[in-house]
Design an enzyme around this catalytic site. Structure first.
Site, short mmCIF file in Angstrom:
data_model
loop_
_atom_site.label_atom_id
_atom_site.label_comp_id
_atom_site.label_asym_id
_atom_site.label_seq_id
_atom_site.Cartn_x
_atom_site.Cartn_y
_atom_site.Cartn_z
N LYS A 74 0.88 -1.36 0.03
CA LYS A 74 0.00 0.07 -0.08
C LYS A 74 0.92 1.21 0.05
O LYS A 74 0.40 2.31 -0.56
CB LYS A 74 -0.89 0.00 1.28
CG LYS A 74 -1.97 -0.97 1.12
CD LYS A 74 -2.94 -0.74 2.20
CE LYS A 74 -4.15 -1.76 2.38
NZ LYS A 74 -5.00 -1.56 3.45
N ASP A 110 -10.18 2.52 2.35
CA ASP A 110 -10.25 1.98 3.56
C ASP A 110 -10.48 3.29 4.57
O ASP A 110 -11.63 2.81 5.46
CB ASP A 110 -8.71 1.51 4.08
CG ASP A 110 -8.51 0.42 3.66
OD1 ASP A 110 -9.09 -0.52 3.30
OD2 ASP A 110 -6.88 0.02 3.49
#
Length: 291
Positions: A74, A110
Site C-alpha cells: 500500500k 479504507d
C-alpha cells in the site's frame, strides 16, 4: 445495449482467501455488468513487494480498469502513481488504483469504508476520547477516519512506540495539533478508564492470531468497541465486550464499504452497499464455518 466489461485485480501477499473478488463480481452481476476480478499474489508469483510497480505497469498495459492494493504494497505503490487523492496523500497509503486516460490515480477507500461503517453501526457513539490499538496500515486508515468523523482526540497505542509516535505526528499534521497522541501499552489502564471507546486495529483476533489484544479486565460497559478484523466477524474482543454490555461494531462493515467505494471508482456505477455488506456477512460466515 450491452454494457462494457471491466477487468480489475488485487495485488498483495497471501491473498488467496480475499473476499474482494466475490464482493465485486456479485455486485457487478446484479447490475448487469461483466466484471472479472483477478488475484495477483506476489507470493504465488515469487516476486518481492517492490515488484508492485512492474505489476502495476503490466496491468495497465493489459487493459485493466483498476486495482486494489493490499499488504505489503500500500505504501510501496505510491511512487509508481501519476496522482493521489488528498486523502491517500495525507495517509501515505493507497488501496485502490484507477487507470484513467493512461494515468494511474491512487485512492484510499479504507478510510471512507471505516467512516461509513462507523456512522451506520455506532451512529450515536461519543467521540471525545478514543483509544486506538494498533498503528499499522489499517491503523493509519481508521485513525484518519475516526478524526474525520469528529473525534476530539485519538490516542494511539502500539507495541512499537516509534510507530505510534509517527502515526500521531502525521495525524496532528493532517487534523491539527493536539488531535492525536501516542502512548505505550503500559498506559492502557488509565487511558481506557477515561475513554469513550476503543478502535482495535491489530491482527489479534484473526483466525490465525486468536486471542484478546488487551486484558479483559480493562474493558468496561462505558466503552464502545469497534473492530477492524472481519475474519472471523465475531472476534474474542467483540464477544467479551458484548458480554459486558458494550456497544460494538464488527469489521465486516469496513470491508464491505471499502469494496463498495472501490466498485464505484472502477465502474462509475453506484453500488448497493447494504447488499454488499449482506454478501460479506454471508461469505465470511461460510469461511468461518469451514475453518
Amino acid at each position: 445495449m450491452p454494457h462494457r466489461s471491466y477487468l480489475v485485480g488485487l495485488i498483495g501477499s497471501g491473498i488467496g482467501p480475499s473476499l474482494s473478488p466475490a464482493l465485486h463480481e456479485r455486485e457487478a452481476g446484479r447490475q448487469g455488468l461483466r466484471l472479472v476480478y483477478r488475484r495477483i499474489d506476489i507470493d504465488t508469483l515469487g516476486v518481492p513487494p517492490e515488484a508492485v510497480g512492474d505489476l502495476l505497469r503490466a496491468a495497465r498495459d493489459l487493459g485493466f480498469d483498476g486495482l486494489n492494493i493490499t499488504h505489503p504494497c500500500k505504501q510501496l505503490v505510491i511512487e509508481h502513481l501519476d496522482a493521489l487523492t488528498p486523502q491517500a496523500e495525507a495517509l501515505g497509503a493507497v488501496n485502490t488504483v484507477v487507470f484513467e486516460d493512461g494515468r494511474a490515480v491512487g485512492h484510499n477507500t479504507d478510510v471512507t469504508g471505516f467512516a461509513a461503517s462507523f456512522a451506520r453501526g455506532l451512529p450515536d457513539a461519543p467521540l471525545e476520547r478514543v483509544v486506538q490499538l494498533g498503528a499499522g496500515g489499517a491503523g493509519a486508515a481508521v485513525a484518519h477516519a475516526t478524526l474525520t468523523l469528529g473525534a476530539e482526540r485519538v490516542t494511539v497505542v502500539d507495541a512499537l512506540p516509534e510507530r505510534a509516535a509517527a502515526l500521531a505526528g502525521s495525524l496532528n499534521r493532517a487534523f491539527g495539533e493536539g488531535r492525536a497522541a501516542a502512548a505505550p501499552p503500559e498506559r492502557r489502564t488509565e487511558l481506557l478508564a477515561q475513554a469513550d471507546g476503543i478502535v482495535h486495529a491489530t491482527p489479534t483476533g484473526m483466525a490465525a492470531h486468536p486471542g484478546l489484544p488487551l486484558p479483559a479486565e480493562l474493558l468496561h460497559s462505558g466503552l464502545w468497541v469497534a473492530e477492524v478484523v472481519y475474519r472471523p466477524l465475531e472476534t474474542e474482543l467483540l464477544r467479551t465486550a458484548r458480554a459486558l454490555g458494550c456497544a460494538t461494531l464488527d469489521g465486516g462493515g469496513m470491508a464491505a464499504f471499502q469494496a463498495a467505494d472501490a466498485f464505484r471508482l472502477f465502474t462509475g456505477r453506484e453500488p448497493d452497499a447494504a447488499r454488499m455488506l449482506a454478501d460479506l456477512t454471508e461469505l465470511a460466515g461460510a469461511v468461518g464455518a469451514s475453518n
